[in-house]
Design an enzyme around this catalytic site. Sequence first.
Site, PDB file in Angstrom:
ATOM      1  N   CYS A  12      94.197  42.516  41.123  1.00  0.00           N
ATOM      2  CA  CYS A  12      94.568  42.771  42.516  1.00  0.00           C
ATOM      3  C   CYS A  12      93.560  42.109  43.447  1.00  0.00           C
ATOM      4  O   CYS A  12      92.583  41.513  43.005  1.00  0.00           O
ATOM      5  CB  CYS A  12      94.592  44.278  42.794  1.00  0.00           C
ATOM      6  SG  CYS A  12      95.647  45.213  41.670  1.00  0.00           S
ATOM      7  N   GLY A  38      98.352  39.365  44.029  1.00  0.00           N
ATOM      8  CA  GLY A  38      99.288  40.435  43.743  1.00  0.00           C
ATOM      9  C   GLY A  38     100.413  40.471  44.744  1.00  0.00           C
ATOM     10  O   GLY A  38     100.174  40.415  45.951  1.00  0.00           O
ATOM     11  N   ASN A 112      90.017  46.822  42.259  1.00  0.00           N
ATOM     12  CA  ASN A 112      90.360  45.594  41.556  1.00  0.00           C
ATOM     13  C   ASN A 112      89.685  45.653  40.194  1.00  0.00           C
ATOM     14  O   ASN A 112      88.460  45.728  40.114  1.00  0.00           O
ATOM     15  CB  ASN A 112      89.867  44.384  42.360  1.00  0.00           C
ATOM     16  CG  ASN A 112      90.048  43.081  41.619  1.00  0.00           C
ATOM     17  OD1 ASN A 112      90.808  43.000  40.663  1.00  0.00           O
ATOM     18  ND2 ASN A 112      89.345  42.044  42.052  1.00  0.00           N
ATOM     19  N   GLY A 113      90.484  45.650  39.133  1.00  0.00           N
ATOM     20  CA  GLY A 113      89.904  45.691  37.801  1.00  0.00           C
ATOM     21  C   GLY A 113      90.646  46.641  36.889  1.00  0.00           C
ATOM     22  O   GLY A 113      91.790  47.010  37.123  1.00  0.00           O
ATOM     23  N   CYS A 246      84.565  37.031  35.274  1.00  0.00           N
ATOM     24  CA  CYS A 246      85.729  36.593  34.506  1.00  0.00           C
ATOM     25  C   CYS A 246      85.968  35.090  34.661  1.00  0.00           C
ATOM     26  O   CYS A 246      86.159  34.579  35.767  1.00  0.00           O
ATOM     27  CB  CYS A 246      86.957  37.363  34.980  1.00  0.00           C
ATOM     28  SG  CYS A 246      88.520  36.764  34.309  1.00  0.00           S
ATOM     29  N   TYR A 252      92.160  30.002  36.823  1.00  0.00           N
ATOM     30  CA  TYR A 252      93.513  30.183  37.353  1.00  0.00           C
ATOM     31  C   TYR A 252      93.642  31.082  38.577  1.00  0.00           C
ATOM     32  O   TYR A 252      94.293  30.740  39.553  1.00  0.00           O
ATOM     33  CB  TYR A 252      94.419  30.743  36.245  1.00  0.00           C
ATOM     34  CG  TYR A 252      95.801  31.109  36.720  1.00  0.00           C
ATOM     35  CD1 TYR A 252      96.713  30.113  37.064  1.00  0.00           C
ATOM     36  CD2 TYR A 252      96.189  32.431  36.855  1.00  0.00           C
ATOM     37  CE1 TYR A 252      97.986  30.440  37.530  1.00  0.00           C
ATOM     38  CE2 TYR A 252      97.458  32.758  37.314  1.00  0.00           C
ATOM     39  CZ  TYR A 252      98.358  31.760  37.642  1.00  0.00           C
ATOM     40  OH  TYR A 252      99.597  32.077  38.100  1.00  0.00           O
ATOM     41  N   ASP A 355      97.401  21.420  32.211  1.00  0.00           N
ATOM     42  CA  ASP A 355      97.689  22.796  32.621  1.00  0.00           C
ATOM     43  C   ASP A 355      96.438  23.631  32.393  1.00  0.00           C
ATOM     44  O   ASP A 355      95.517  23.202  31.683  1.00  0.00           O
ATOM     45  CB  ASP A 355      98.865  23.361  31.820  1.00  0.00           C
ATOM     46  CG  ASP A 355      99.627  24.443  32.572  1.00  0.00           C
ATOM     47  OD1 ASP A 355      99.114  24.918  33.608  1.00  0.00           O
ATOM     48  OD2 ASP A 355     100.724  24.813  32.130  1.00  0.00           O
ATOM     49  N   ASP A 356      96.389  24.805  33.011  1.00  0.00           N
ATOM     50  CA  ASP A 356      95.154  25.589  32.911  1.00  0.00           C
ATOM     51  C   ASP A 356      95.087  26.462  31.683  1.00  0.00           C
ATOM     52  O   ASP A 356      94.007  26.773  31.202  1.00  0.00           O
ATOM     53  CB  ASP A 356      94.939  26.440  34.179  1.00  0.00           C
ATOM     54  CG  ASP A 356      96.187  27.153  34.604  1.00  0.00           C
ATOM     55  OD1 ASP A 356      96.745  27.905  33.797  1.00  0.00           O
ATOM     56  OD2 ASP A 356      96.622  26.947  35.750  1.00  0.00           O
TER      57      ASP A 356
END
Length: 470
Positions: A12, A38, A112-113, A246, A252, A355-356
Amino acid sequence: MLAEIKGLNEECGVFAIWGHEKAAEVTYYGLHALQHRGQEGAGIVTSDKEMLHLHKGNGLINDVFQQNEFSRLKGSAAVGHARYATQGGGGYENVQPLLFRSQKGSMALAHNGNLVNAYALKHQLEAQGSILQTTSDTEVLAHLIKRSGHLEMDEAISQALSMIKGAYAFTILTENQLFVALDPRGLRPLSLGKLGNAYVISSETCAFDITGATYLREIKPGELLIIDDNGLTSRQFASPLKRTLCSMEYVYFSRPDSNLDGVNVHASRKKMGKELFKEAPVEADVVTGVPDSSISAAIGYSEASGIPYELGLIKNRYVGRTFIQPSQELREQGVKMKLSAVRGIVEGKRVVMVDDSIVRGTTSKRIVRLLKEAGAKEVHVRIASPPIENPCYYGIDTSTKGELIASNNTIESIRELIQADSLAYLSADGLEHSIVDQPDTLEHGVCQACFTGNYPTEIYPETLNPANKA
């Protein structure tokens, strides 16, 4: 990348502000900048020093908030949230911020998480008489805070935070204070800024640019900020550990104009593309990237190789990010609607498609087919991250290894499945060096658990929700 990430279910975006007469409106624009994080729901809670005011709903921010809503969102402080469902699933009751009212005062939480011990904590709380109103792991913190009702709010929050494990960036608003906390490993991004005399908090720095705020610094791992009319106070609720932000934020999830932990996302993605060419060169005529998050890596691959970069794939701007869609059927339909291959660019050419990441493989297969149907002579797939072989428990919620194509197949068998002429991934070392120039000598690193299986925190598989076990 288009849709493989649905298997990674991004978490999020959070935004908060203290001390601005247009707090709700600024938060609205901040959430717009974080909409990519999100699209299932959004909400804002404001404080006018006497009461908290909430408006939230399912859908995009533009759909949730109309002009007349802002007259009811009174106050000079606000917390906002743009939601993608990880733990707890969908439903209006899980849309954040979550607002809790009591005789001793109210509080609103935006998170967030993902908490890896939430399931066990819920069991304990229910055994002690708590009645949980949502299926979100965010609600756990509110109950833990209220259990320490005799403590000052900052002490109660610190004590509650010491009981939760996992990845979290919390903003907590009461009538008179704003609290901000980041987990001891700093797995999620969170930054502090100023807008005039107001303090601003955001998951990504791109929201500062949109709102006119000035970036001050990152929130430190294990740090608790207390913001009120007396200013800003910082304290450590836990000893900070080596930061392991992360890596998928760089690969991405984050916008390319954001800076995370002092590193520009676009610049790091270009480095990934350059490293990818060093590790996996190929003879070709054009390089193209899958819009939007792979464009930077494709440019890097092109610059390192000398092969010209071209817009071989065009994105339909009126279709949302397909990983956000809540079902496999809708994801696959989204892929069909979302991309077109440019025949005049790829016809008769040997194409490097950058692509990622690849999660399930279905989207990559579709894109390779698009390019070949448009006349591409060869399609060489280059992935600007390592193979995703392991579930993530920190908010990018791959639920089982069975969903991950790389955990059950060799690279050659994946190549055959997606019908590419060749396939190569960036190595874990190449990825880390693209983000952190000297990862062995700096305090800052990245989490690559989904690639390597080396989790930066202890994982409690016996305490996870059985529906989300690996």
